[in-house]
Design a protein around this motif. Structure first.
Motif, PDB file in Angstrom:
ATOM      1  N   GLY A  45      14.932  55.509  61.118  1.00  0.00           N
ATOM      2  CA  GLY A  45      14.698  55.144  59.795  1.00  0.00           C
ATOM      3  C   GLY A  45      12.880  55.008  59.731  1.00  0.00           C
ATOM      4  O   GLY A  45      12.473  55.352  58.768  1.00  0.00           O
ATOM      5  N   TYR A  48      11.821  58.564  58.908  1.00  0.00           N
ATOM      6  CA  TYR A  48      12.229  59.282  57.756  1.00  0.00           C
ATOM      7  C   TYR A  48      11.298  58.279  56.536  1.00  0.00           C
ATOM      8  O   TYR A  48      11.256  58.740  55.525  1.00  0.00           O
ATOM      9  CB  TYR A  48      13.467  59.397  57.448  1.00  0.00           C
ATOM     10  N   HIS A  49      10.753  57.039  57.048  1.00  0.00           N
ATOM     11  CA  HIS A  49      10.151  56.714  56.101  1.00  0.00           C
ATOM     12  C   HIS A  49       8.641  57.076  55.725  1.00  0.00           C
ATOM     13  O   HIS A  49       8.144  57.087  54.721  1.00  0.00           O
ATOM     14  CB  HIS A  49       9.731  55.195  56.818  1.00  0.00           C
ATOM     15  N   HIS A  50       8.305  58.049  56.937  1.00  0.00           N
ATOM     16  CA  HIS A  50       7.012  58.706  56.649  1.00  0.00           C
ATOM     17  C   HIS A  50       7.145  60.188  56.337  1.00  0.00           C
ATOM     18  O   HIS A  50       6.319  60.727  55.572  1.00  0.00           O
ATOM     19  CB  HIS A  50       5.914  58.540  57.932  1.00  0.00           C
TER      20      HIS A  50
END
Length: 226
Positions: A45, A48-50
């Motif tokens: 996570g 995929y946040h960045h």
């Protein structure tokens, strides 16, 4: 153990550093998103946040390289204490020194962005580079016209054409470098191309022959030292 909270900029930098390390040690094609996640030591996570893909990390890496280059050049082209030809020579010297200082990284990076899957990224990157360089060149051309060392019509157009010539030269040079096992074998051939390219640029801007060096002999030989 409490969870370590880092700023988005720090996490982004960690993933770029991981890409830098893994793309070279494992190869771009053999590096997965999970490899990057494990190298940084965070959750999926967090990645995929960045970023939304491995290629997005590569794009961020290319943007970082461009920012590094901006810092290397700094306020050179606006320096009121330098004449136009000194600005040109210093711009090219700083550029060459910066690239040679990280030669392996530069060659690896260009090898990666020349892969078929990354050609759109390469196109975007080259557009950014071209816009940056054209801006630098235009400032130098305007000053050179005023100082009567250049006779460049439409400095905006001429700067753009100069970028096209130098991009073509760099593209051919990169292709040769990536397709040889012995860099030193290319030196004589590259010397001819450097001289021809310099002459073309000098004629484009109406400069005195020999007044716009692209790279000095010492730096040129450094590029091709094994």
């Amino acid at each position: 153990m409490p969870r370590v909270v880092k700023s988005p900029q720090e996490r982004r930098a960690e993933f770029i550093a991981a890409a830098n390390a893994l793309f070279f040690s494992k190869g771009y094609a053999n590096t997965s998103v999970n490899d990057l996640i494990q190298h940084v030591g965070v959750s999926k996570g967090a990645f995929y946040h960045h970023f939304d893909s491995k290629q997005a990390v590569l794009e961020a890496w290319s943007d970082d390289m461009l920012e590094q280059y901006r810092q290397v050049i700094g306020g050179l082209v606006e320096d009121p204490n330098l004449n136009a030809l000194t600005k040109w020579e210093t711009l090219l010297r700083r550029t060459n020194q910066w690239e040679i200082g990280q030669k392996d990284i530069m060659l690896g990076f260009f090898k990666i962005i020349n892969m078929d899957e990354n050609l759109q990224l390469k196109h975007n990157f080259m557009q950014k580079v071209s816009a940056l360089l054209a801006g630098y060149y235009e400032v130098i051309l305007c000053q050179g016209n005023q100082e009567k060392v250049f006779d460049a019509p439409s400095t905006t157009v001429t700067a753009r054409l100069m970028v096209s010539v130098l991009n073509g030269f760099s593209e051919e040079l990169t292709r040769k470098m990536l397709n040889t096992d012995k860099m030193s074998d290319l030196l004589d051939e590259v010397v001819v191309e450097v001289k021809a390219t310099q002459l073309v640029l000098e004629r484009m801007v109406g400069a005195k022959p020999g007044s716009m060096p692209l790279i000095n002999d010492q730096l040129l030989h450094a590029w091709f030292t094994e």
